[in-house]
Design a protein around this motif. Structure first.
Motif, PDB file in Angstrom:
ATOM      1  N   TYR A  70      16.554  89.486  53.150  1.00 49.73           N
ATOM      2  CA  TYR A  70      16.120  89.868  51.803  1.00 49.73           C
ATOM      3  C   TYR A  70      15.960  88.623  50.927  1.00 49.73           C
ATOM      4  N   ALA A  71      16.920  87.699  51.015  1.00 53.06           N
ATOM      5  CA  ALA A  71      16.832  86.466  50.231  1.00 53.06           C
ATOM      6  C   ALA A  71      15.615  85.645  50.651  1.00 53.06           C
ATOM      7  N   LEU A  72      15.323  85.612  51.949  1.00 50.25           N
ATOM      8  CA  LEU A  72      14.147  84.894  52.445  1.00 50.25           C
ATOM      9  C   LEU A  72      12.869  85.536  51.905  1.00 50.25           C
ATOM     10  N   THR A  73      12.826  86.857  51.878  1.00 53.46           N
ATOM     11  CA  THR A  73      11.677  87.561  51.298  1.00 53.46           C
ATOM     12  C   THR A  73      11.543  87.236  49.813  1.00 53.46           C
ATOM     13  N   MET A  74      12.670  87.177  49.111  1.00 55.55           N
ATOM     14  CA  MET A  74      12.639  86.800  47.689  1.00 55.55           C
ATOM     15  C   MET A  74      12.017  85.417  47.516  1.00 55.55           C
ATOM     16  N   ARG A  76       9.991  83.826  49.586  1.00 58.85           N
ATOM     17  CA  ARG A  76       8.554  83.867  49.919  1.00 58.85           C
ATOM     18  C   ARG A  76       7.752  84.462  48.765  1.00 58.85           C
ATOM     19  N   ASN A  77       8.262  85.548  48.177  1.00 57.17           N
ATOM     20  CA  ASN A  77       7.572  86.174  47.047  1.00 57.17           C
ATOM     21  C   ASN A  77       7.517  85.231  45.848  1.00 57.17           C
ATOM     22  N   LEU A  78       8.617  84.536  45.598  1.00 59.41           N
ATOM     23  CA  LEU A  78       8.660  83.577  44.497  1.00 59.41           C
ATOM     24  C   LEU A  78       7.652  82.456  44.738  1.00 59.41           C
ATOM     25  N   LEU A  82       4.567  81.807  42.266  1.00 60.90           N
ATOM     26  CA  LEU A  82       4.417  80.526  41.576  1.00 60.90           C
ATOM     27  C   LEU A  82       3.114  79.839  41.971  1.00 60.90           C
ATOM     28  N   GLU A  83       2.772  79.914  43.234  1.00 65.03           N
ATOM     29  CA  GLU A  83       1.514  79.333  43.700  1.00 65.03           C
ATOM     30  C   GLU A  83       0.332  79.988  42.980  1.00 65.03           C
ATOM     31  N   TYR A  84       0.381  81.313  42.860  1.00 62.08           N
ATOM     32  CA  TYR A  84      -0.677  82.055  42.175  1.00 62.08           C
ATOM     33  C   TYR A  84      -0.747  81.657  40.698  1.00 62.08           C
ATOM     34  N   ILE A  85       0.415  81.615  40.029  1.00 62.17           N
ATOM     35  CA  ILE A  85       0.443  81.272  38.608  1.00 62.17           C
ATOM     36  C   ILE A  85      -0.073  79.850  38.396  1.00 62.17           C
ATOM     37  N   LEU A  86       0.394  78.913  39.206  1.00 62.97           N
ATOM     38  CA  LEU A  86      -0.039  77.528  39.040  1.00 62.97           C
ATOM     39  C   LEU A  86      -1.533  77.375  39.301  1.00 62.97           C
ATOM     40  N   SER A  87      -2.055  78.077  40.295  1.00 65.24           N
ATOM     41  CA  SER A  87      -3.499  77.998  40.541  1.00 65.24           C
ATOM     42  C   SER A  87      -4.270  78.640  39.398  1.00 65.24           C
ATOM     43  N   ASP A 171      -7.121 100.859  70.303  1.00 64.35           N
ATOM     44  CA  ASP A 171      -6.076 100.298  69.438  1.00 64.35           C
ATOM     45  C   ASP A 171      -6.544 100.148  67.989  1.00 64.35           C
ATOM     46  N   ASP A 172      -7.162 101.211  67.466  1.00 69.51           N
ATOM     47  CA  ASP A 172      -7.590 101.196  66.074  1.00 69.51           C
ATOM     48  C   ASP A 172      -6.405 100.911  65.172  1.00 69.51           C
ATOM     49  N   MET A 173      -6.703 100.302  64.029  1.00 69.41           N
ATOM     50  CA  MET A 173      -5.605 100.017  63.123  1.00 69.41           C
ATOM     51  C   MET A 173      -6.067 100.038  61.679  1.00 69.41           C
ATOM     52  N   ILE A 174      -5.086 100.247  60.809  1.00 70.95           N
ATOM     53  CA  ILE A 174      -5.277 100.134  59.376  1.00 70.95           C
ATOM     54  C   ILE A 174      -4.253  99.111  58.899  1.00 70.95           C
ATOM     55  N   GLU A 175      -4.717  98.191  58.040  1.00 71.61           N
ATOM     56  CA  GLU A 175      -3.823  97.147  57.554  1.00 71.61           C
ATOM     57  C   GLU A 175      -4.029  96.966  56.053  1.00 71.61           C
ATOM     58  N   TRP A 176      -2.916  96.909  55.327  1.00 72.11           N
ATOM     59  CA  TRP A 176      -2.933  96.682  53.886  1.00 72.11           C
ATOM     60  C   TRP A 176      -2.311  95.325  53.612  1.00 72.11           C
ATOM     61  N   ASN A 177      -2.941  94.529  52.759  1.00 74.55           N
ATOM     62  CA  ASN A 177      -2.425  93.203  52.407  1.00 74.55           C
ATOM     63  C   ASN A 177      -2.615  92.949  50.922  1.00 74.55           C
ATOM     64  N   ILE A 178      -1.587  92.397  50.297  1.00 74.84           N
ATOM     65  CA  ILE A 178      -1.797  91.858  48.958  1.00 74.84           C
ATOM     66  C   ILE A 178      -2.450  90.500  49.160  1.00 74.84           C
ATOM     67  N   CYS A 179      -3.537  90.277  48.438  1.00 73.03           N
ATOM     68  CA  CYS A 179      -4.264  89.033  48.632  1.00 73.03           C
ATOM     69  C   CYS A 179      -4.734  88.450  47.315  1.00 73.03           C
ATOM     70  N   LYS A 180      -5.194  87.245  47.391  1.00 70.52           N
ATOM     71  CA  LYS A 180      -5.715  86.530  46.237  1.00 70.52           C
ATOM     72  C   LYS A 180      -7.211  86.351  46.456  1.00 70.52           C
ATOM     73  N   VAL A 181      -7.990  86.676  45.474  1.00 67.49           N
ATOM     74  CA  VAL A 181      -9.427  86.507  45.574  1.00 67.49           C
ATOM     75  C   VAL A 181      -9.763  85.139  45.023  1.00 67.49           C
ATOM     76  N   SER A 182     -10.389  84.295  45.845  1.00 73.20           N
ATOM     77  CA  SER A 182     -10.737  82.962  45.366  1.00 73.20           C
ATOM     78  C   SER A 182     -12.165  82.954  44.858  1.00 73.20           C
ATOM     79  N   LYS A 183     -12.374  82.060  43.916  1.00 74.38           N
ATOM     80  CA  LYS A 183     -13.736  81.991  43.391  1.00 74.38           C
ATOM     81  C   LYS A 183     -14.610  81.198  44.344  1.00 74.38           C
ATOM     82  N   PRO A 184     -15.891  81.542  44.420  1.00 77.39           N
ATOM     83  CA  PRO A 184     -16.791  80.886  45.374  1.00 77.39           C
ATOM     84  C   PRO A 184     -17.049  79.428  45.036  1.00 77.39           C
TER      85      PRO A 184
END
Length: 184
Positions: A70-74, A76-78, A82-87, A171-184
């Motif tokens: 859980y701490a490792l996940t915290m 990674r999320n942090l 922070l990477e998102y905010i700084l960018s 082996d069909d699959m569905i995958e959900w991801n939180i992602c960042k959209v970058s500008k072109p």
């Protein structure tokens, strides 16, 4: 040991440290700067505690391993946050000459291996995006279990990610991801 509500802890901390917000009045802003430095010390200490706990992610003891994971996940999320905010600050800094307003948000990409499109959903907070993933994942598993011709072979969910792999020939699959959209 008594457990305090997170909101109470945050309120107590804010009252103990004081305001960190400058507003253009020198005496007030000097105090806010001192408070900001105190906040930096407290935050650094808290992050150090989380790092120490994260080191237990590989413990042979269940409770230590759970805390460590859980701490490792915290962390990674942090890191991601922070990477998102700084960018975002960098993008805003780059675009100030053009007066371009950047919209912040969190996006969830949904990938269907059996479809040609992958929809993208925008949310204001990471929590909203995670809640959306959890709801979609839960609803899809429910639909699979109620359907006689579909079964899941693998299913997993964690913060910012979920995946269901169907038990079929392709082996069909569905995958959900939180992602960042970058500008072109």
């Amino acid at each position: 040991m008594m457990h305090l509500d997170e909101k109470i802890i945050i309120e107590m901390l804010n009252r103990m440290i004081g305001s960190i917000h400058a507003h253009g009045e020198t005496n007030h802003d000097n105090l806010a700067y001192d408070n900001l430095m105190a906040f930096d010390e407290v935050l650094g200490s808290m992050i150090k505690e989380i790092i120490d706990e994260a080191e237990k992610f590989n413990s042979p003891y269940f409770s230590e391993k759970r805390n460590g994971e859980y701490a490792l996940t915290m962390l990674r999320n942090l890191h991601e946050y922070l990477e998102y905010i700084l960018s975002s600050f960098n993008e805003l800094k780059e675009d100030t000459s053009n007066n371009v307003e950047k919209s912040r948000g969190f996006y969830v990409s949904v990938y269907y291996s059996f479809e040609n499109s992958s929809p993208l959903y925008k949310f204001n907070t990471r929590k909203e995006a995670n809640d959306f993933i959890k709801r979609q994942y839960k609803d899809m598993l429910k639909a699979i279990h109620n359907d006689d011709f579909a079964d899941e072979r693998e299913a997993c969910i964690e913060d910012g990610f979920a995946q269901i792999i169907f038990d079929n020939d392709t082996d069909d699959m569905i995958e959900w991801n939180i992602c960042k959209v970058s500008k072109p």
